[in-house]
Scaffold this motif. Structure first.
Motif, PDB file in Angstrom:
ATOM      1  N   ASN A 227       0.815  -1.210   0.000  1.00 51.42           N
ATOM      2  CA  ASN A 227       0.000   0.000   0.000  1.00 51.42           C
ATOM      3  C   ASN A 227       0.855   1.270   0.000  1.00 51.42           C
ATOM      4  N   GLU A 231       2.454   3.250  -3.246  1.00 53.17           N
ATOM      5  CA  GLU A 231       1.812   4.519  -3.569  1.00 53.17           C
ATOM      6  C   GLU A 231       2.762   5.703  -3.414  1.00 53.17           C
ATOM      7  N   ASN A 278      -3.795  10.463   1.672  1.00 52.94           N
ATOM      8  CA  ASN A 278      -4.524  10.371   0.403  1.00 52.94           C
ATOM      9  C   ASN A 278      -3.871  11.152  -0.733  1.00 52.94           C
ATOM     10  N   VAL A 425      -5.372  -1.734  -0.134  1.00 55.98           N
ATOM     11  CA  VAL A 425      -6.286  -0.592  -0.160  1.00 55.98           C
ATOM     12  C   VAL A 425      -6.645  -0.278  -1.614  1.00 55.98           C
ATOM     13  N   SER A 427      -9.289   2.173  -2.288  1.00 62.97           N
ATOM     14  CA  SER A 427      -9.737   3.563  -2.387  1.00 62.97           C
ATOM     15  C   SER A 427      -9.684   4.200  -1.008  1.00 62.97           C
ATOM     16  N   TYR A 438      -4.117   6.013  -4.084  1.00 64.12           N
ATOM     17  CA  TYR A 438      -5.108   4.935  -3.956  1.00 64.12           C
ATOM     18  C   TYR A 438      -6.277   5.089  -4.932  1.00 64.12           C
ATOM     19  N   ARG A 440      -7.377   3.129  -7.135  1.00 63.57           N
ATOM     20  CA  ARG A 440      -7.140   1.724  -7.496  1.00 63.57           C
ATOM     21  C   ARG A 440      -8.434   0.956  -7.737  1.00 63.57           C
TER      22      ARG A 440
END
Length: 464
Positions: A227, A231, A278, A425, A427, A438, A440
């Protein structure tokens, strides 16, 4: 390299920067056993031993700068909350390379330095923290120390270091999210950012604990890696259009040695240095602070290597597949369909027993195994599917369900709604404003996309 005659010797020695040189040289020596490199390491360690302030059972650097001509400006112990790394920051980055070098070579000076620096960190610097004690300085001070302490404890048998490292790891976990975002500071304020550096430390600590037999930490390492680490790597520069009006209003000043040309082209592949849970850029909507740090680029690359290196263990009692990423090895090729589908395929090369770890969230009764297309009974060894009597060129298919779940994560004094598919993850809400992470949603349905590439199997890999 030897100093050239036309190069003046710098009077001020940057203590923290020297630790990075030591870390690089120790890694180079571990890979090559080059005696010239060893000679430089021995000289550096000898010099460090001479200038350290030595008390009964602990040694420390009083500041981050040492003068060749006049020595330390003061020999007093540094303040606990000194900027930016706290008192521990004066020693912290030497711990792992010193311990690693002592482990590799048996060098008594490196061992002595490491032991006494650890004593300073744990018992005299004020940095030691517990459940009810705040983190001192920035988080990476603590995660780097915990990571090094666990490594040192493993080969020296120092139980005090092991106990502290595990406690430090557990406290640090509570400062971040379940998917691996960790704040740089312990303030949890609205404009906090997350670095890649402590994230990679947390991944390595989890792997170390898993290797010591606490298998549940494989799930932790994979969550953090699958994750936030992935990211955190910048893969494109499309986000620049979201900040172009701000960028064009800023003066084009460049710091000494810096540049302003073709900067965007250099960024992909690097890692976030100040992210929000985020967004690649933390607090971007508050102060338009779009930052990357070089330290996080290096640590991020190291984090990817850790996941690759530890995905498969080839041991005398068989092959252990611990992290469910696609990877080739001398014994087996692993083709992971995660997170699109709960499926892992093996192409066997050597006839050995194999053990495939199944994520902790999976209901064991829902796991199925096929070998060469034929369904087989599932045999378990702890959390691993145990595969016996495999022949060269055998094809194994292991399937299991990936459940959709939701969690609420608290960071930056805000709540984030997170949707998971298994350990991945897919979203996060609210979404980021500049470089959203995310995005995704494509992971929610299969099948996994397929690609063809050459298998990479090195003759040897360097143990981290």
């Amino acid at each position: 390299q030897e100093k050239r005659e036309d190069q003046p010797v710098q009077d001020n020695v940057p203590i923290q920067s020297m630790s990075y040189s030591l870390k690089g040289m120790v890694t180079l020596y571990a890979a090559t056993k080059d005696q010239r490199v060893k000679a430089y390491i021995d000289r550096l360690i000898g010099g460090l031993s001479k200038i350290m302030i030595k008390k009964d059972d602990y040694w420390y650097f009083p500041s981050l700068g040492y003068s060749r001509s006049s020595g330390w400006s003061s020999q007093e112990e540094p303040p606990v909350e000194g900027w930016p790394l706290g008192a521990a920051g004066h020693c912290i980055f030497y711990l792992r390379p010193l311990s690693r070098y002592a482990h590799l070579t048996g060098d008594p000076t490196a061992r002595e330095l490491a032991d006494n620096m650890f004593n300073w960190i744990l018992f005299h610097s004020g940095t030691r923290f517990g459940i009810d004690k705040p983190i001192q300085g920035i988080l990476v001070t603590n995660t780097w120390a915990a990571n090094a302490a666990l490594y040192h404890a493993h080969w020296t048998g120092r139980q005090d270091l092991k106990d502290w490292a595990i406690q430090a790891f557990q406290v640090a976990q509570k400062k971040g999210t379940r998917f691996g975002w960790f704040p740089e500071f312990d303030s949890n304020y609205v404009c906090e950012g997350g670095e890649t550096c402590p994230l990679v430390d947390m991944i390595e600590i989890a792997i170390t604990l898993a290797l010591a037999g606490q298998n549940e930490y494989w799930d932790v390492a994979e969550k953090y890696g699958r994750n936030q680490l992935l990211e955190h790597q910048m893969l494109h520069t499309d986000w620049f259009e979201n900040i172009r009006p701000i960028a064009e209003r800023r003066p084009g000043n460049s710091p000494p040695g810096g540049r302003t040309e073709n900067v965007l082209e250099m960024l992909p592949g690097g890692f976030a240095g100040w992210s929000a849970p985020n967004d690649f850029f933390g607090c971007s909507s508050v102060n338009a602070n779009f930052m990357k740090q070089g330290c996080c680029d290096v640590q991020g690359a190291r984090g990817l290597y850790l996941l690759w290196h530890h995905a498969i263990r080839e041991l005398e009692n068989g092959v252990w597949i611990d992290l469910l990423f696609s990877r080739s090895s001398r014994s087996v090729d692993v083709h992971s369909h995660l997170p699109y589908e709960g499926q892992v395929d093996l192409h066997v090369h050597l006839p050995q027993p194999m053990y495939v770890r199944i994520p902790g969230h999976v209901d064991r009764t829902q796991v199925s195994v096929k070998i060469n297309g034929q369904t087989q009974p599932v045999e378990w060894q702890k959390g691993y599917v145990h595969l016996k009597h495999l022949t060269p060129d055998a094809r194994v298919e292991i399937t299991f369900p990936l459940a959709i779940s939701k969690t609420r994560e608290i960071a930056q004094r805000s709540g984030f709604q997170v949707v998971w598919k298994g350990n991945t993850v897919v979203s996060i809400d609210p979404p980021g404003a500049v470089y959203p992470l995310y995005a995704r949603q494509g992971f929610l349905s299969g099948p996994a996309p397929r690609t063809t590439r050459s298998a990479y199997v090195p003759e040897k890999s360097l143990k981290p």
